[in-house]
Design a protein around this motif. Structure first.
Motif, short mmCIF file in Angstrom:
data_model
loop_
_atom_site.label_atom_id
_atom_site.label_comp_id
_atom_site.label_asym_id
_atom_site.label_seq_id
_atom_site.Cartn_x
_atom_site.Cartn_y
_atom_site.Cartn_z
N ALA A 101 0.90 -1.08 0.04
CA ALA A 101 0.11 -0.11 -0.10
C ALA A 101 0.82 1.40 -0.06
O ALA A 101 1.94 1.34 0.62
CB ALA A 101 -0.76 -0.01 1.26
N TRP A 102 0.28 2.37 -0.52
CA TRP A 102 0.87 3.69 -0.34
C TRP A 102 -0.07 4.27 0.59
O TRP A 102 -1.19 4.32 0.51
CB TRP A 102 0.57 4.38 -1.72
N VAL A 103 0.70 5.09 1.68
CA VAL A 103 0.06 5.49 2.63
C VAL A 103 0.51 7.03 2.74
O VAL A 103 1.58 7.29 2.78
CB VAL A 103 0.32 4.82 3.92
N ASP A 104 -0.45 8.04 2.74
CA ASP A 104 -0.16 9.30 3.02
C ASP A 104 -0.55 9.54 4.63
O ASP A 104 -1.57 9.09 5.05
CB ASP A 104 -1.32 10.11 1.99
N VAL A 105 0.39 10.02 5.33
CA VAL A 105 0.12 10.50 6.58
C VAL A 105 0.73 12.12 7.03
O VAL A 105 1.31 12.42 6.01
CB VAL A 105 1.03 9.54 7.69
N ILE A 106 0.22 12.31 8.11
CA ILE A 106 0.65 13.78 8.62
C ILE A 106 1.46 13.42 10.07
O ILE A 106 0.64 12.86 10.83
CB ILE A 106 -0.44 14.73 8.73
N ASP A 107 2.35 14.01 10.38
CA ASP A 107 2.93 13.95 11.54
C ASP A 107 2.38 15.19 12.35
O ASP A 107 1.66 16.04 12.02
CB ASP A 107 4.48 13.82 11.55
N GLU A 108 3.05 15.16 13.58
CA GLU A 108 2.54 16.19 14.66
C GLU A 108 2.90 17.53 14.42
O GLU A 108 2.42 18.55 14.77
CB GLU A 108 3.09 15.80 16.14
N THR A 109 3.88 17.90 13.26
CA THR A 109 4.47 19.02 12.74
C THR A 109 3.59 19.26 11.59
O THR A 109 3.92 20.53 11.08
CB THR A 109 5.95 19.09 12.58
N ASP A 110 2.64 18.70 11.41
CA ASP A 110 1.81 19.07 10.35
C ASP A 110 2.62 18.70 8.67
O ASP A 110 2.19 19.36 7.74
CB ASP A 110 1.02 20.22 10.24
N THR A 111 3.45 17.90 8.73
CA THR A 111 4.41 17.62 7.45
C THR A 111 3.72 16.36 7.13
O THR A 111 3.49 15.26 7.73
CB THR A 111 5.90 17.42 8.16
N ALA A 112 3.49 16.60 5.69
CA ALA A 112 2.98 15.30 4.88
C ALA A 112 4.11 14.30 4.52
O ALA A 112 5.31 14.70 4.29
CB ALA A 112 2.25 15.71 3.87
N HIS A 113 3.95 13.02 4.59
CA HIS A 113 4.69 12.05 4.39
C HIS A 113 3.81 10.83 3.40
O HIS A 113 2.81 10.85 3.57
CB HIS A 113 5.47 11.35 5.25
N ARG A 114 4.71 10.42 2.39
CA ARG A 114 3.94 9.25 1.72
C ARG A 114 5.00 7.99 1.81
O ARG A 114 6.11 8.33 1.41
CB ARG A 114 3.70 9.94 0.15
N TYR A 115 4.35 6.94 2.15
CA TYR A 115 5.17 5.79 2.23
C TYR A 115 4.73 4.75 1.51
O TYR A 115 3.27 4.68 1.36
CB TYR A 115 5.31 5.42 3.77
N ARG A 116 5.44 3.63 1.18
CA ARG A 116 4.88 2.57 0.39
C ARG A 116 5.59 1.45 1.23
O ARG A 116 6.76 1.23 1.25
CB ARG A 116 5.24 2.33 -1.07
N ILE A 117 4.73 0.57 1.90
CA ILE A 117 5.25 -0.58 2.56
C ILE A 117 5.57 -1.94 1.49
O ILE A 117 4.79 -2.39 0.92
CB ILE A 117 4.03 -1.24 3.34
N VAL A 118 6.80 -2.19 1.42
CA VAL A 118 7.52 -3.00 0.48
C VAL A 118 8.48 -3.83 1.22
O VAL A 118 8.54 -3.90 2.44
CB VAL A 118 8.20 -2.36 -0.55
N GLY A 119 9.17 -5.04 0.65
CA GLY A 119 10.14 -5.89 1.38
C GLY A 119 11.43 -5.19 1.33
O GLY A 119 11.70 -4.30 0.81
#
Length: 160
Positions: free
Chosen positions: A94-112
């Motif tokens: 999955a590609w996952v868009d998240v926001i951390d506590e400083t309102d910074t956006a990050h996009r991750y993909r869970i892979v091997g």
């Protein structure tokens, strides 16, 4: 005596194909080219002072080492197809868009582990962030324990 079970390593189909393509390229194109160059360098005479010969021998050893490694890894890895039966939950690939506590956006993909790449956001299934995200849904807030301390992430979007 209890037999030990061997845990399989997972990889996306795209990641597996990239490793298989690299193995094929090294074996069919790169290695034969280096062998030809090595033979040409060897034909020039004294090998002990022939820089081209020494360089090509080293290059051939590195290619052979990588071919052996890739040959083993391609056989050991389990390619996982994209999961589409529950697109609202985070699973492998999955590609996952998240926001951390400083309102910074990050996009991750869970892979091997074999296909992780920090700049592109591809993170290992075994990383603390991926472990915290797996099985979660949009709107969930997760706490991630990292070496630098705890970090709070809010899940904004999930894509497959």
């Amino acid at each position: 005596m209890v037999a030990m079970t061997q845990q399989r390593d997972y990889i996306t189909r795209e990641g597996w194909q990239a490793l298989a393509d690299e193995l094929d390229y090294l074996w069919r194109e790169k290695r034969p080219h280096v062998v030809r160059c090595l033979a040409d360098a060897a034909a020039e005479g004294d090998r002990s002072e022939n820089a081209e010969y020494i360089y090509r021998k080293k290059e051939l050893r590195e290619i052979d080492r990588r071919v052996r490694y890739l040959g083993r890894r391609v056989d050991e890895l389990t390619a996982v197809a994209r999961r589409s039966d529950n697109p609202g939950k985070i699973f492998f690939g999955a590609w996952v868009d998240v926001i951390d506590e400083t309102d910074t956006a990050h996009r991750y993909r869970i892979v091997g582990a074999d296909e992780t790449d920090g700049p592109s956001g591809a993170i290992s299934l075994h990383s603390p962030v991926a472990r915290a995200l797996l099985g979660r849904t949009v709107g969930d807030i997760v706490m991630v324990t990292l070496p630098a301390g705890e970090r709070e992430l809010e899940i904004q979007a999930i894509e497959y």
